[in-house]
Enzyme design. Sequence first.
Site, PDB file in Angstrom:
ATOM      1  N   GLY A  99      37.272  47.278  44.458  1.00 20.55           N
ATOM      2  CA  GLY A  99      37.433  47.360  45.920  1.00 20.55           C
ATOM      3  C   GLY A  99      38.109  46.143  46.527  1.00 20.55           C
ATOM      4  O   GLY A  99      38.359  45.144  45.858  1.00 20.55           O
ATOM      5  N   GLY A 101      37.998  43.116  47.748  1.00 26.44           N
ATOM      6  CA  GLY A 101      37.021  42.026  47.757  1.00 26.44           C
ATOM      7  C   GLY A 101      37.440  40.883  48.660  1.00 26.44           C
ATOM      8  O   GLY A 101      36.628  40.088  49.112  1.00 26.44           O
ATOM      9  N   ASP A 133      34.256  34.786  46.827  1.00 28.80           N
ATOM     10  CA  ASP A 133      34.068  34.381  48.219  1.00 28.80           C
ATOM     11  C   ASP A 133      34.948  35.096  49.243  1.00 28.80           C
ATOM     12  O   ASP A 133      34.846  34.847  50.445  1.00 28.80           O
ATOM     13  CB  ASP A 133      34.298  32.865  48.342  1.00 28.80           C
ATOM     14  CG  ASP A 133      35.672  32.454  47.797  1.00 28.80           C
ATOM     15  OD1 ASP A 133      36.504  33.350  47.543  1.00 28.80           O
ATOM     16  OD2 ASP A 133      35.899  31.247  47.623  1.00 28.80           O
ATOM     17  N   ARG A 191      49.581  41.215  54.705  1.00 35.29           N
ATOM     18  CA  ARG A 191      50.438  42.090  53.902  1.00 35.29           C
ATOM     19  C   ARG A 191      50.737  43.372  54.684  1.00 35.29           C
ATOM     20  O   ARG A 191      49.918  43.827  55.480  1.00 35.29           O
ATOM     21  CB  ARG A 191      49.739  42.458  52.599  1.00 35.29           C
ATOM     22  CG  ARG A 191      49.267  41.260  51.808  1.00 35.29           C
ATOM     23  CD  ARG A 191      49.017  41.611  50.356  1.00 35.29           C
ATOM     24  NE  ARG A 191      47.807  42.371  50.131  1.00 35.29           N
ATOM     25  CZ  ARG A 191      47.276  42.518  48.920  1.00 35.29           C
ATOM     26  NH1 ARG A 191      47.872  41.980  47.851  1.00 35.29           N
ATOM     27  NH2 ARG A 191      46.175  43.220  48.748  1.00 35.29           N
ATOM     28  N   ASP A 268      43.732  48.901  39.103  1.00 34.61           N
ATOM     29  CA  ASP A 268      43.454  48.628  40.521  1.00 34.61           C
ATOM     30  C   ASP A 268      44.614  47.872  41.162  1.00 34.61           C
ATOM     31  O   ASP A 268      44.642  47.710  42.383  1.00 34.61           O
ATOM     32  CB  ASP A 268      42.158  47.828  40.686  1.00 34.61           C
ATOM     33  CG  ASP A 268      42.139  46.566  39.848  1.00 34.61           C
ATOM     34  OD1 ASP A 268      42.318  46.673  38.622  1.00 34.61           O
ATOM     35  OD2 ASP A 268      41.974  45.473  40.407  1.00 34.61           O
TER      36      ASP A 268
HETATM   37  P1  AMP Z   1      42.782  41.153  40.950  1.00 32.13           P
HETATM   38  O1  AMP Z   1      42.877  41.831  39.617  1.00 32.13           O
HETATM   39  O2  AMP Z   1      42.948  39.684  40.936  1.00 32.13           O
HETATM   40  O3  AMP Z   1      43.716  41.792  41.935  1.00 32.13           O
HETATM   41  O4  AMP Z   1      41.304  41.362  41.536  1.00 32.13           O
HETATM   42  C1  AMP Z   1      40.307  42.138  40.936  1.00 32.13           C
HETATM   43  C2  AMP Z   1      39.170  42.373  41.896  1.00 32.13           C
HETATM   44  O5  AMP Z   1      38.555  41.133  42.251  1.00 32.13           O
HETATM   45  C3  AMP Z   1      39.543  43.039  43.198  1.00 32.13           C
HETATM   46  O6  AMP Z   1      38.505  43.909  43.553  1.00 32.13           O
HETATM   47  C4  AMP Z   1      39.639  41.891  44.161  1.00 32.13           C
HETATM   48  O7  AMP Z   1      39.411  42.286  45.477  1.00 32.13           O
HETATM   49  C5  AMP Z   1      38.536  40.987  43.650  1.00 32.13           C
HETATM   50  N1  AMP Z   1      38.748  39.570  43.991  1.00 32.13           N
HETATM   51  C6  AMP Z   1      39.675  38.732  43.482  1.00 32.13           C
HETATM   52  N2  AMP Z   1      39.559  37.503  44.021  1.00 32.13           N
HETATM   53  C7  AMP Z   1      38.530  37.554  44.895  1.00 32.13           C
HETATM   54  C8  AMP Z   1      37.902  36.617  45.768  1.00 32.13           C
HETATM   55  N3  AMP Z   1      38.298  35.356  45.853  1.00 32.13           N
HETATM   56  N4  AMP Z   1      36.880  37.062  46.521  1.00 32.13           N
HETATM   57  C9  AMP Z   1      36.453  38.329  46.456  1.00 32.13           C
HETATM   58  N5  AMP Z   1      36.984  39.243  45.654  1.00 32.13           N
HETATM   59  C10 AMP Z   1      38.018  38.883  44.880  1.00 32.13           C
HETATM   60 MG    MG Z   2      43.916  43.339  42.760  1.00 28.25          MG
END
Ligand code: AMP
Ligand code: MG
Length: 520
Positions: A99, A101, A133, A191, A268
């Site tokens: 989701g 995040g 965070d 974005r 994702d």
């Molecule tokens: P990514 O593969 O880096 O795009 O992120 C994988 C998941 O981790 C996604 O659900 C992001 O929303 C979540 N995510 C990555 N960095 C953070 C952060 N600093 N705080 C909260 N959620 C994060």
């Molecule tokens: Mg992502």
Amino acid sequence: MKLHIHNTFTAELPADPNKNNTRRKVFDACFSYVIPRIPSNPKLVHVADDVAELLEVKKDMNSEEFLTIFSGKKVYPSTQPYAMCYGGHQFGHWAGQLGDGRAINLAEVIANGKRWALQLKGAGETPYSRTADGLAVLRSSIREHLCSEAMFYLGVPTTRSLSLITTGDEVLRDMLYDGNQAYEKGAVICRVASSFIRFGNFQILAARKEIDNLKKLADYTIKYFYTHIKTEGAQKYIDFFQQVVTASLKMVIHWQRVGFVHGVMNTDNMSILGLTIDYGPYGWLEGYDPHWTPNTTDSQHHRYAYGNQPGITLWNLVQLANALYPLINEAKPLEAILEQYQKDFDKEYVDMMARKIGIVQVNESVERLIEGLEKNLQATETDMTIFFRELARVQKKNTSQEAFQKIHKAFYKPLEVSGATAEMWNQWFTLYISLLQQEEQTDEARKFKMYEVNPKYVLRNYMAQIAIDEATKGKYDIIEELYQVLKRPYDEQPEFEKWYAKRPEWARHKVGCSMLSCSS
Ligand code: AMP
Ligand code: MG
């Protein structure tokens, strides 16, 4: 500032009734309402003026209201920000709910007759933040802001980035995942895309057997973003899948053409519209090397290396097919589409490479020429961007030696280009020139066409790092300079010649240039 709000995602898809911002599993919903975090001292760093124009807010770029809305300090009147629920396969393994995040959708707007979703990245926690965070650091925000725009001007389908704003807050990060935590400046970007729906939005609903919601999401996506699909029943979703396959294939062909390595092709991070999305530990090929990945998290398996991107796209599409299966209940048509992907990719790839080397008539000799070229480019470290750009200067009357001299500056270690390697190039150029001679187009016409597909300027890893190092000292001029250079990547722009250069040696093993982690 006047935005023409027209929300469809929240109006037509099921909402999470829980409005508390607590981390949790969210069932039976496509999104949760959240409120962005209030930054302590937001400051505008950069606005992509073309995106502002697109959204009809260019005249407001420097207003206080622009800063408050796009930093998350204030919610735009009559809007309800939200975070989307999605799941995904990370590095080949099902990870369950992920989701938004740290992404918060502000609203959908209509501007210049087009629909755009506006999304803040780094604006705080959501129910999907898991253990993190919800924040983003200036370093990764500069990278995403500049690269989104650079990709757009290269002609690669991508999400856009309107603005880059520092929050005034400190964010704790372990940049290399080696136990050395440090505070960095926090930032938020806004974005912009027609939609931020990912493969993972469908996957989570299928995994939870929420088939009614899966159907609603597919119907919604088709209604707004695949409007030309007019079929009904199972065929509608088969056609939808076909269109997503076509869009994803187109995207990855562009990546291969410009030498972009996404770095984290988890499902994702795959847009349902075939847009490049989620710029994290991405990188640009400097030396042409299919095994290269910028992502240190992937340094062992090289799953997301340059040369693997087309195959991983297919792997991700297989996961999407599985997610859509409950709407179709027949595997055959999905399998047929997936099989066709490989054939289409092979053809599109050869066509794309033929355009890169300036050859119009594609035949078996050209295919051999392309295979030979890939081998030669790896024989010794050869800068991809410079090689293809300089190749355009080769003329039909050139000897293979003369042609070879024209691309010589693409080599990182010129002394290695001798003996067998020099002979490989000699043979390659002999065949290349003989094929050029068989073509009707003039040298000038070919050069012109080659320049249109072979950029002179890309966001080399060290360039982004220079912008970051300067920004950390509070100097933002380089961000604007790179933004300007990368707006016209195919033009000569002699005033920016210094950015048309091989990676400097200091950047070879430097963190942020050749090594990046997901920490952002
Ligand atoms: P990514 O593969 O880096 O795009 O992120 C994988 C998941 O981790 C996604 O659900 C992001 O929303 C979540 N995510 C990555 N960095 C953070 C952060 N600093 N705080 C909260 N959620 C994060
Ligand atoms: Mg992502």
